[in-house]
Design an enzyme around this catalytic site. Structure first.
Site, mmCIF file in Angstrom:
data_model
loop_
_atom_site.group_PDB
_atom_site.id
_atom_site.type_symbol
_atom_site.label_atom_id
_atom_site.label_comp_id
_atom_site.label_asym_id
_atom_site.label_seq_id
_atom_site.Cartn_x
_atom_site.Cartn_y
_atom_site.Cartn_z
ATOM 1 N N ASP A 41 0.837 -1.201 0.000
ATOM 2 C CA ASP A 41 0.000 0.000 0.000
ATOM 3 C C ASP A 41 0.872 1.252 0.000
ATOM 4 O OD1 ASP A 41 0.825 0.197 2.768
ATOM 5 O OD2 ASP A 41 -0.786 -1.197 3.275
ATOM 6 N N ASP A 212 0.345 4.479 -20.185
ATOM 7 C CA ASP A 212 0.210 3.065 -20.504
ATOM 8 C C ASP A 212 -0.418 2.860 -21.881
ATOM 9 O OD1 ASP A 212 0.083 0.166 -19.448
ATOM 10 O OD2 ASP A 212 -1.984 0.532 -20.057
ATOM 11 N N GLU A 276 4.638 4.116 -22.876
ATOM 12 C CA GLU A 276 4.846 2.698 -23.124
ATOM 13 C C GLU A 276 4.287 2.381 -24.507
ATOM 14 O OE1 GLU A 276 3.398 -1.642 -21.416
ATOM 15 O OE2 GLU A 276 1.993 0.000 -21.725
#
Length: 542
Positions: A41, A212, A276
């Site tokens: 976390d 992404d 990416e």
């Protein structure tokens, strides 16, 4: 030039903080668990930022921590502007940013603009009927007359890239899981909504984004069928592998959206973006997405991430695609990440993993561009073998036993060898702990002056001290058999980097050996004789 003169400090070149940066990737689920639920976390990351800062890196990239049903472990976002409760709260994120900045670390987060979760409020509204305000925010299409999908496009994760929705009596598109509907980024309202989410995080102090799968952000609106891929030598494990992905992705309007995003980031000062980009034409797309200082600052593809072997030819080809020339963007490189099996297990014989990891770290940190170190790479962690019953990755489960090994690269970070869960968590971790990882834990290596961890710190410091390594041109002078040699140079500093990528010793000499003085080495180096998996960096002194 005599040694005394050579040792005099040179004025450092000015640079944007990100150019030549070393960036450490954190996979939040697997870094550190602060509340004992077996899942990493944000408070756990904050508590361990000192470890990352001790490496000497410039920045931290956090993989997704946003609200998500976790079908693809965070890359299926259900709310772009919050933190999933399993990772903490927005206050926890703010504390992480503040602590990172105190330690001199920039904070980079993921942005996923090609798709959302099917539980995102945008999709809930979009699928409700064909006339709502967000009806065109996703890619919807009617069935063909026979009821089949609108095109032959295939999903990366297997099966058609279309799922029938009874509410709208239409198909929706998804390049990945059926629970990851494709955003219609052609729509200006969708673009503005995505820019607004970017501004939300920039206002909270983030220093940049890793974007992404950006080449999946736009499709051919005509829904033209993809042509078949020509026969190849690779093993085809998915229907996706049988097509050339010309029409379901890589639309020529993607750079126009990128320019809007870049303008937003520039309005916040010196921020960083890295894309990416994967696929058969990744090189061309990376160049297009980073061109002319109006788009992304950098991009990285999969030259090394999915390579079965690291060869001099591979390094040469990858580097020479990014020359220092007008209009050519700035590259980024990674040997390992959360989507690929760990490099040391792909490339090194099991008995030589430690030696190989050391050589590979030196090579990575000598490359021209930004470099990404994946969590645990500084420890030399090998890939973990995950049994079918313990798999969590939907792609691994769908394609068993021919998987990419993503779960085996995502196992928990080993901190303390004598603690439960190796210091990651007191509870059962969400993925199994690697059996070989206890001996490589941070607590073990901190006590060893010659550990992989100590070496990583030393090599990062070498890179940070050298303008040639941060900013210099790269010229390959040898790439034959197992020998790789290249120069890095700026005005006033010239370095020669030589590597033996094989197990047998090699002799290799530059044209004027006496003109070079070795300033760093890994493995067995005796004059210009390099043992197996050895490397050196030499400075030009004559």
């Amino acid at each position: 030039m005599n040694d005394a003169l050579a040792r005099q400090p040179r004025p450092r070149l000015t640079r944007e903080w990100w150019r030549g940066a070393t960036i450490y990737q954190v996979y939040p689920r697997s870094f550190a668990d602060s509340n004992g639920d077996g899942i990493g976390d944000l408070p756990g990351i904050t508590a361990r930022l000192d470890h990352i800062a001790s490496l000497g890196v410039d920045a931290v990239w956090l993989s997704p921590f946003f609200p998500s049903p976790m079908n693809d472990f965070g890359y299926d976002v259900s709310d772009y502007c919050d933190v999933d409760p399993i990772f903490g709260t927005l206050a926890d994120f703010d504390a992480l940013v503040a602590r990172g900045h105190e330690l001199g670390l920039k904070i980079i987060i993921d942005q996923v603009y090609a798709h959302t979760s099917d539980q995102h409020g945008w999709f809930t509204e979009s699928r409700s009927d064909r006339s709502n305000a967000k009806a065109d925010w996703y890619v919807w299409a009617d069935a063909k007359p026979d009821g089949s999908p609108p095109s032959n496009w295939q999903s990366v994760f297997g099966g058609p890239a279309w799922t029938w929705d009874a509410r709208r009596r239409q198909y929706y598109m998804h390049n990945f899981l059926s629970s990851q509907p494709q955003l219609n980024v052609h729509n200006p309202d969708v673009q503005q909504a995505l820019l607004d989410t970017a501004a939300f995080w920039l206002d909270r102090g983030v220093d940049g984004f890793r974007v992404d799968a950006i080449n999946f952000a736009m499709h051919d609106p005509a829904l033209t069928d993809n042509p078949p891929a020509p026969p190849g030598n690779g093993l085809r494990t998915r229907p996706f592998d049988f097509q050339l992905h010309i029409h379901n992705q890589s639309h020529p309007d993607i750079p126009l959206f990128i320019e809007r995003l870049r303008a937003l980031l520039d309005s916040y000062g010196e921020r960083f973006t890295v894309a990416e980009v994967g696929g058969t034409d990744s090189d061309g797309e990376m160049k297009a997405f980073t061109a002319d200082d109006r788009r992304f600052n950098s991009a990285y593809g999969f030259d090394f991430l999915y390579a079965d072997r690291l060869t001099p030819a591979l390094v040469r080809e990858a580097a020479e695609r990014w020359p220092e020339a007008p209009g050519i963007g700035w590259p980024s490189w990674a040997f390992s990440n959360h989507d690929a099996p760990r490099a040391v297990s792909r490339w090194a014989p099991p008995h030589a993993r430690d030696a190989y990891a050391r050589m590979a770290m030196l090579l990575l940190l000598c490359l021209r561009g930004d470099v990404f170190i994946y969590q645990g790479e500084e420890l030399g962690l090998p890939q973990v073998t995950i049994g079918y019953d313990d798999l969590k990755d939907p792609e691994a489960i769908a394609n068993w036993p021919l998987t990419l090994g993503r779960d085996g690269a995502r196992t928990p970070m080993p901190w303390c060898p004598d603690s439960a869960g190796l210091g990651f968590s007191a509870a059962k971790p969400w993925l199994p702990i690697g059996e070989e990882h206890a001996a490589l834990a941070v607590g073990v290596q901190e006590r060893q002056e010659t550990s992989m961890l100590a070496l990583t710190r030393r090599l990062v410091a070498l890179r940070q001290s050298s303008d040639a390594l941060l900013l210099g041109e790269m010229h390959v002078v040898a790439a034959a058999d197992n020998v790789l040699a290249f120069e890095r140079a700026v005005a006033g500093e010239r370095l020669l980097c030589v590597f033996n990528l094989g197990e047998a010793p090699v002799d290799w000499r530059p044209a004027q050996p006496g003109a070079w003085r070795v300033i760093e080495s890994v493995g067995a180096v005796d004059d210009w004789r390099l043992g197996g998996f050895a490397g050196l960096v030499a400075r030009h002194v004559a």
